[in-house]
Enzyme design. Structure first.
Site, PDB file in Angstrom:
ATOM      1  N   ASP A 115      -5.480 -13.197   1.131  1.00 40.86           N
ATOM      2  CA  ASP A 115      -6.051 -11.883   1.437  1.00 40.86           C
ATOM      3  C   ASP A 115      -7.571 -12.017   1.629  1.00 40.86           C
ATOM      4  OD1 ASP A 115      -6.110  -9.191   2.031  1.00 40.86           O
ATOM      5  OD2 ASP A 115      -5.965  -8.504  -0.045  1.00 40.86           O
ATOM      6  N   HIS A 157      -8.824 -12.417 -10.209  1.00 41.37           N
ATOM      7  CA  HIS A 157      -9.316 -11.043 -10.216  1.00 41.37           C
ATOM      8  C   HIS A 157      -8.210 -10.030  -9.900  1.00 41.37           C
ATOM      9  CE1 HIS A 157     -13.207 -12.932 -10.367  1.00 41.37           C
ATOM     10  NE2 HIS A 157     -12.981 -13.536  -9.221  1.00 41.37           N
ATOM     11  N   HIS A 162       0.856  -1.192   0.000  1.00 45.70           N
ATOM     12  CA  HIS A 162       0.000   0.000   0.000  1.00 45.70           C
ATOM     13  C   HIS A 162       0.889   1.239   0.000  1.00 45.70           C
ATOM     14  CE1 HIS A 162      -3.939  -1.875   0.324  1.00 45.70           C
ATOM     15  NE2 HIS A 162      -3.390  -2.752   1.152  1.00 45.70           N
ATOM     16  N   ARG A 183      10.467   4.214 -16.868  1.00 46.22           N
ATOM     17  CA  ARG A 183      11.292   5.306 -16.336  1.00 46.22           C
ATOM     18  C   ARG A 183      11.077   5.512 -14.837  1.00 46.22           C
ATOM     19  NH1 ARG A 183       9.894   7.504 -21.363  1.00 46.22           N
ATOM     20  NH2 ARG A 183       8.163   8.702 -20.488  1.00 46.22           N
ATOM     21  N   HIS A 219       0.829  -8.318  -1.420  1.00 51.63           N
ATOM     22  CA  HIS A 219       0.055  -8.478  -2.665  1.00 51.63           C
ATOM     23  C   HIS A 219       0.608  -7.633  -3.821  1.00 51.63           C
ATOM     24  CE1 HIS A 219      -1.998  -4.934  -1.082  1.00 51.63           C
ATOM     25  NE2 HIS A 219      -2.777  -5.634  -0.265  1.00 51.63           N
ATOM     26  N   ASP A 267      -6.419 -15.270  -7.583  1.00 54.73           N
ATOM     27  CA  ASP A 267      -7.848 -15.574  -7.515  1.00 54.73           C
ATOM     28  C   ASP A 267      -8.575 -15.323  -8.825  1.00 54.73           C
ATOM     29  OD1 ASP A 267      -7.742 -12.815  -7.565  1.00 54.73           O
ATOM     30  OD2 ASP A 267      -9.158 -12.525  -5.912  1.00 54.73           O
ATOM     31  N   ALA A 308     -11.430  -5.314  -2.638  1.00 52.43           N
ATOM     32  CA  ALA A 308     -11.371  -5.241  -1.176  1.00 52.43           C
ATOM     33  C   ALA A 308     -11.058  -6.619  -0.601  1.00 52.43           C
ATOM     34  CB  ALA A 308     -12.683  -4.707  -0.626  1.00 52.43           C
TER      35      ALA A 308
END
Length: 388
Positions: free
Chosen positions: A268, A245, A190, A222, A211, A243, A303
């Site tokens: 996840d 997705h 994240h 670059r 992930h 998965d 999510a």
């Protein structure tokens, strides 16, 4: 009691045994081999291929229960769901919440680590980049402070095993050093980090990427960013959510080709895992699950997933990935990252999963204990997940 387990094929961390056998004493593997086997009072024959029990580094819950907020009893039920699908070691992920709520979650789940229900705890937030927040509430994200780090370590009392953070945040590098010294695996995730910022995080002790491709800027020729560092720095293991997705199959192939020996399968899994479609909450954000796919209610982001790692195993095997490579990604690498014995290694727990002859599905793990033999029918594989 000593038990012998036989199968047409047994794949361990170190061997691929045809006409294989495991000798189990008091629930631990004492020997492995192929062909002629020792004589024991109890012999169990298993159809299919035996592989080590799955180790999932990243799961937020199941059966409607979110590890960040549910009771200890509900957390046990969620963990049992994952175990019934072959996950013998589960890290419970706690998504971003108010600081006191996170402290409370660590304190509440810590006994489940002590008794072996969970393999450890994972903080995914609150030290994340707002621009790459995914399902995490932006108003709860902030940079780390020494006092907050100490509060989390104290509440976990040794149960905190993984922390995901954005290394570009103020104080992040010092936090990495502090966590690694405390025995915590630090993951880059994240994040909006540049390649240089990501490299500094690895130099400070980060060894995992949360992930890969998700929750970070895409690879650019670059501006390679964290993806470029992940694919080229051999000090990093790379989580992938396979998965159908979160990653296109070609992206998975890129990881396998560019970073051989470093892929780690994670679920996840969010609270809707094991449930039907409906509305849920994760990290304080409203989530809608439709067709087994979890997205923020506004449609802006995935999510989490609604799979267990067994589903990712099935996808890779169906795609023709060699069994030994899948075993390494699902069990061997994550176990070693956590410093745990790899199931089916000599001296390790005799927890295993059985892969059917078609290579597409896995059976629930059944520990072979000293007190009883496990009938072969208990190991026959069935399709475990309703989601694709």
């Amino acid at each position: 009691m000593t038990a012998l387990v036989r199968a047409p094929r047994i794949v361990t961390a170190d061997a691929d045994l045809h006409d294989g056998w495991l000798l189990v004493d008091d629930g631990l593997v004492s020997a492995t081999g192929s062909g002629a086997a020792p004589t024991t009072e109890t012999t169990t024959s298993v159809e299919g291929t035996i592989v080590p029990g799955i180790v999932d580094l990243h799961a937020h819950g199941a059966l409607g229960h979110d590890f960040a907020s549910c009771s200890a009893d509900d957390a046990r039920a969620a963990a049992a769901h994952h175990r019934s699908r072959g996950t013998t070691a589960l890290i419970a992920s706690i998504a971003t919440g108010p600081v006191q709520d996170t402290v409370d979650a660590l304190d509440r789940l810590r006994p489940l680590v002590a008794d072996g229900t969970l393999a450890g705890l994972h903080l995914e937030g609150p030290w994340l980049a707002p621009a790459r927040r995914g399902a995490h509430r932006p108003d709860l994200l902030h940079h780390p402070t020494p006092a907050e780090v100490d509060a989390y370590l104290a509440a976990a009392d040794g149960a905190l095993r993984v922390v995901t953070l954005a290394p570009e945040l103020p104080g992040a590098l010092d936090t990495i050093t502090r966590l690694v010294a405390a025995g915590v695996v630090v993951a880059i995730g994240h994040t909006d980090a540049t390649a240089d910022q990501a490299r500094r995080a690895v130099d400070a002790g980060a060894t995992l990427v949360t992930h890969l491709f998700n929750g970070m800027p895409p690879l650019h020729h670059r501006a390679p960013g964290p993806v470029g560092v992940a694919l080229t720095d051999e000090r990093l293991l790379l989580e992938c959510i396979v998965d159908g997705h979160h990653l296109d199959p070609t992206a998975v192939d890129v990881v396998r080709a560019a970073a051989p020996g470093r892929l780690v399968l994670v679920s996840d899994a969010m609270s809707a895992t094991g449930c039907g479609d409906g509305d849920h909450t994760i990290a304080g954000s409203a989530v809608s699950v439709r067709g087994g796919v979890a997205r923020l209610a506004d449609g802006s982001s995935l999510a989490g997933s609604t799979i267990t790692v067994a589903d990712a195993v099935r996808r890779l095997l169906t795609a023709g990935v060699p069994v030994a490579e899948v075993v390494a990604a699902a069990a061997v690498r994550p176990a070693r990252l956590l410093g745990r014995p790899v199931p089916l290694s000599v001296g390790a727990p005799a927890d295993f999963v059985v892969v059917d002859h078609d290579g597409r599905t896995t059976a629930p793990t059944v520990p072979i204990g000293a007190a009883r033999a496990v009938p072969a029918s208990a190991h026959r594989s069935t399709s475990q997940e309703a989601t694709p």
